[in-house]
Design an enzyme around this catalytic site. Structure first.
Site: not given
Ligand code: ATP
Ligand code: MG
Length: 473
Positions: A177, A203-204, A230-232
């Protein structure tokens, strides 16, 4: 006469047609000289005592990295597919650079969740700017995007960050946020930052695109770059993101523990929930490398519990045959199977993302209910392991640390050259600069139609839920 060997024939053709490639589209990048006076000067690396730039040292402006290197050849030796190639500007140091290192003022920020390697990226940005280019004004923005306008930046230097790559998490702290575009760009202007390095997830990156666009609208002399975290491994175009290999390694350890627990119980089920909201890459890779998994559930493909070809029938069979089973579930799998309360349907995190329900806890409850119903007098154990925070919090392994170093240095070289609004990442093993907006949109999902997913199914022997469902209808 004798027929030439087929390999020979192909080789001869290739020599004749070496230049008959498909058309190439170059993904151009925004450059600060698009709207600012271009005062490019020589790269200070020329005079850096640790470098002796030879001819091959600098990247040429026409050096590119091709998106696709696996192609299909036509009989005449031309490339039949893809019919069209995408090329990205190659990352690396330029002979002429845009920024004067004495006037360079860099800001580094980390946003979103944790990922192994974040501290390494920060460390390498600081050390790289300092040692390679002689930049002395380097600042860390604390606590994510909101930190730009709510906390005073902290000054960073190599001495301060020298051992950060050994630490998990982010020393700069992160948050969700707080994205207030005007306040952020005002703060960038007021602090006199002219290079902004933004480390974060999807998002960033969407936020970074907006910052870049606002900076350009105000015609500021500020370069903006994003480093996808992103770890994913769900970011498209690039080969993989940093932290992913560390995560797979840690995930494998969790699977191993689940296997030990399951094997040591009567009718034991080891259940492991792994990260992966929209993609199942960690679950898939950990399953493939561990070989102890009986069923791998990912968001890209559906599954169901009851009835013919369902998960329960499969587990019943496995327990009968082997006495134990290991199930891996990615956090985004099966979200539509879990009943949500109205409040849960509306729940959002501070960044506005939908809150995922715990598929592992749900599955554990469902498995117990099922067993009590079907076999009330037999022993049964479900050991549920959720290693999420353990995985995210560890420092990066050797491979990821090296990746972080390369990506940080590439980002520095790119901004120094005057490029802006880009992301750095490996494409077919070569680091390239990719327009930020492209990366913010591109998704990397598990292709359940390709051989890797078939490989998972052949290792686990799990049912093809999609096919079973179709057959039972
Ligand atoms: P991860 O999901 O891997 O934890 P993320 O970057 O997606 O990382 P988010 O919490 O979604 O994490 O977003 C990080 C920051 O980016 C937050 O400060 C959020 O306000 C901001 N942000 C998210 N989406 C947007 C958007 N569409 N536009 C502007 N800012 C955004
Ligand atoms: Mg996200």
């Amino acid at each position: 006469g004798q027929n030439p060997q087929p390999e020979q024939e192909l080789h001869d053709h290739l020599d004749d047609h070496a230049f008959s490639l498909s058309p190439i589209t170059l993904k151009k990048l925004p450059h600060l000289s698009d709207y600012l006076q271009d005062l490019q000067g020589p790269n200070p690396l020329d005079h850096n005592p640790f470098f002796h730039p030879s001819d091959g040292f600098y990247v040429n402006s026409s050096d590119v990295v091709l998106r696709q290197v696996a192609c299909r050849l036509s009989p005449s030796g031309t490339i039949a597919s893809p019919s069209h190639h995408l090329a990205y500007i190659r990352a690396g140091p330029r002979k002429q650079i845009f920024f004067d290192h004495c006037a360079t003022r860099a800001a580094i920020v980390t946003c979103g969740g944790l990922c192994p390697g974040m501290n390494t990226v920060i460390r390498e940005l600081v050390v790289g700017l300092w040692d390679l280019y002689g930049v002395r004004q380097i600042y860390g923005i604390k606590a994510g995007y909101r930190g730009f306008y709510s906390i005073h930046p902290i000054e960073l230097n190599p001495k301060m960050v020298h051992n950060w790559h050994r630490r998990g998490g982010t020393v700069l702290e992160t948050s969700r946020g707080g994205f207030d575009l005007t306040k952020i760009v005002d703060a960038i202007e007021n602090h006199g930052f002219n290079q902004v390095y933004i480390i974060g997830g999807d998002g960033t990156m969407r936020g970074a695109v907006k910052i870049f666009e606002e900076v350009r609208r105000r015609k500021l002399e500020v370069g903006v770059t994003g480093i996808p975290k992103t770890v994913d491994n769900d970011v498209g175009i690039i080969d993989r993101s940093f932290g992913f290999q560390t995560a797979v390694e840690m995930a494998e350890q969790a699977i191993h523990a689940a296997h030990v627990e399951a094997e040591s119980a009567v009718n034991g089920i080891g259940l492991v929930k792994l990260m992966g909201r929209s993609t199942g890459h960690i679950a898939l890779h950990a399953t493939l490398s561990s070989r102890d998994v009986d069923c791998c559930l990912i968001p890209e493909t559906e599954f169901y519990l009851e009835g013919k070809g369902g998960l329960l029938e499969f587990l019943e069979q496995r327990l009968k045959e082997r006495g134990h089973a290991v199930v891996v579930v990615a956090e985004g799998a099966g979200q539509d199977l879990i009943r949500r309360t109205t409040a849960q349907k509306e729940e959002r995190d501070e960044s506005g993302n939908m809150v995922f329900l715990d598929v592992g806890a749900w599955l554990k409850t469902e498995l117990k209910k099922w067993w009590d119903r079907e076999h009330p007098h037999e022993l049964f154990t479900v050991k549920y392991i959720d290693p999420t925070y353990m995985i995210r919090a560890v420092p990066a392994n050797a491979t990821d640390n090296l990746y972080c170093t390369l990506v940080a240095h590439s980002a520095i070289h790119g901004l120094m050259a005057g490029y802006t609004g880009f992301v750095t990442g490996p494409i077919n093993g070569n680091h390239a600069y990719i327009p930020l907006a492209d990366v913010a949109q591109a998704k990397n999902e598990v292709n359940i139609k390709d051989h890797k997913w078939e490989w998972v199914r052949s290792i686990t022997n799990q049912p093809d839920f999609v096919k079973s469902k179709q057959n039972s209808v």
